[in-house]
Scaffold this active site. Structure first.
Site, PDB file in Angstrom:
ATOM      1  N   HIS A 128      -4.615   7.037  -2.409  1.00 14.02           N
ATOM      2  CA  HIS A 128      -4.164   7.022  -1.013  1.00 14.02           C
ATOM      3  C   HIS A 128      -3.484   8.360  -0.722  1.00 14.02           C
ATOM      4  CE1 HIS A 128      -2.099   6.266   2.625  1.00 14.02           C
ATOM      5  NE2 HIS A 128      -0.912   6.065   2.068  1.00 14.02           N
ATOM      6  N   CYS A 138      -0.902   0.605   3.828  1.00 16.39           N
ATOM      7  CA  CYS A 138      -1.677   1.689   3.207  1.00 16.39           C
ATOM      8  C   CYS A 138      -2.498   1.216   2.007  1.00 16.39           C
ATOM      9  CB  CYS A 138      -0.753   2.827   2.787  1.00 16.39           C
ATOM     10  SG  CYS A 138       0.165   3.504   4.171  1.00 16.39           S
ATOM     11  N   ASN A 161      -1.338  11.266   6.619  1.00 13.78           N
ATOM     12  CA  ASN A 161      -1.464   9.926   6.035  1.00 13.78           C
ATOM     13  C   ASN A 161      -2.150   9.006   7.053  1.00 13.78           C
ATOM     14  OD1 ASN A 161      -1.020   7.297   5.189  1.00 13.78           O
ATOM     15  ND2 ASN A 161       1.104   7.651   4.569  1.00 13.78           N
TER      16      ASN A 161
END
Ligand code: UT7
Length: 307
Positions: free
Chosen positions: A234, A111, A264
């Protein structure tokens, strides 16, 4: 010499899996998911894959920048969910967009991938090796998620985002990044297997380390949190973003969020959000922006840029 973002693009599959539909597949509820994560729905691939989504996002960024693909010197593509190991996805995107003069490689930092890829692009620009760089984050995590595991399948979505970075005399770029391999076991994915995560540990890691790394990059530039116009984090969990804003004592309005609609999307989340904010004309020249990423590795970082 610094890099300046002069084009952004994003792509998300049309196919949407909302919490209601998800709760028919696995033992969960819309109320639980919304309360614990802020997610309402996510886009999942049907026919698309990491390369086709990356290509669409890249084409939009190139179009906005008003350049020809042949001008691109380098393509860095952040992903941890490529359909094929070889050739690298960046080369496949090169073929699709006709960036015949580009050098291409993939980068995997989960990520945090987009942030590290952006920093890599800046390093090439600052050393005058390249002048025009395409940075992409693209993920198909739905292929790596076990739809019988409610602790992970509710979280992830698919998509891609891209930025076109060009060398510029002025402008701001400053970064701090970290990795901690010792804690890597809290978020893993073996070849051919599904993502396994200790959610609480990742949550604690994020709410402790993300504010700290943002403060580090601010301190490095003798700046205060209130001098930053937007914090593009993020998008993993609304509660993580809220906790970071609270720790920094910054109004939550400076923290754009779209986790509600995307879930996500790992390395794609920051460029998708940047593109959304850019196309809404919220980003004005001269604005100071901090992008911050965190995820498997463990890895995390914060990068300060001027729009
Ligand atoms: O990009 C970086 C990657 N990952 C992340 O950023 C994830 C970070 N972590 C998180 O976002 C959160 O830890 C989660 C959203 C994954 C989980 O939220 P939580 O508040 O930490 O829940 P928990 O794991 O402590 O579970 C609480 C309860 C448990 O039940 P009991 O033991 O209290 O009876 C779980 O079994 O909630 C249960 N649970 C669920 N219930 C309904 C776990 N997942 C679900 C679910 N639906 N999907």
């Amino acid at each position: 010499m610094n890099g300046h973002i002069c084009g952004t693009g994003a792509y998300a599959p049309k196919n949407i899996l909302d919490n209601q539909k998800l709760s028919q597949i696995v033992d969960t509820s819309d109320a639980w998911i919304q309360e614990r994560t802020g997610i309402v729905s996510r886009h999942l691939v049907l026919e698309e894959d990491t390369v086709t989504m990356a290509t669409q996002a890249a084409k939009k960024a190139i179009e906005m920048a008003g350049i020809s693909a042949e001008e691109i010197d380098l393509i860095v593509l952040a992903t941890c969910s490529a359909k094929r190991l070889l050739p690298c996805s960046a080369c496949e995107v090169q073929k699709e967009i006709g960036a015949i003069h580009a050098t291409c490689f993939d980068l995997n930092a989960a990520c945090t991938g987009f942030l590290y890829a952006y920093n890599t692009a800046q390093a090439y620009l600052q050393s005058n090796l390249y002048k025009t760089i395409l940075v992409i984050g693209a993920e198909t995590l739905s292929r790596q998620v076990d739809y019988k595991d409610r602790s992970t399948c509710i979280l992830f979505g698919d998509g891609a985002g891209a930025v076109l970075v060009k060398a510029k005399e002025q402008g701001m770029f400053s970064m701090i990044s970290h990795s901690e391999g010792e804690k890597g076991e809290v978020l893993t994915c073996e070849q051919g297997d599904y993502i396994k995560m200790n959610g609480q540990e990742v949550f604690k890691f994020a709410v402790r380390n993300v504010p700290n790394v943002i403060l580090e990059v601010l301190q490095k530039n003798k700046m205060k949190p209130d001098e930053i116009d937007y914090f593009i984090l993020h998008q993993a969990n609304k509660r993580i973003v809220e906790a970071v804003a609270k720790r920094l004592q910054v109004d939550i309005g400076k923290f754009p969020m779209n986790v509600k609609d995307y879930g996500n999307t790992s390395s794609a989340s920051i460029p998708i959000l940047l593109d959304e904010w850019n196309r809404k004309k919220k980003l004005k020249p001269g604005m100071k922006i901090i992008m911050a990423g965190f995820g498997a590795g463990l890895s995390w970082g914060a990068t300060l840029i001027e729009w």
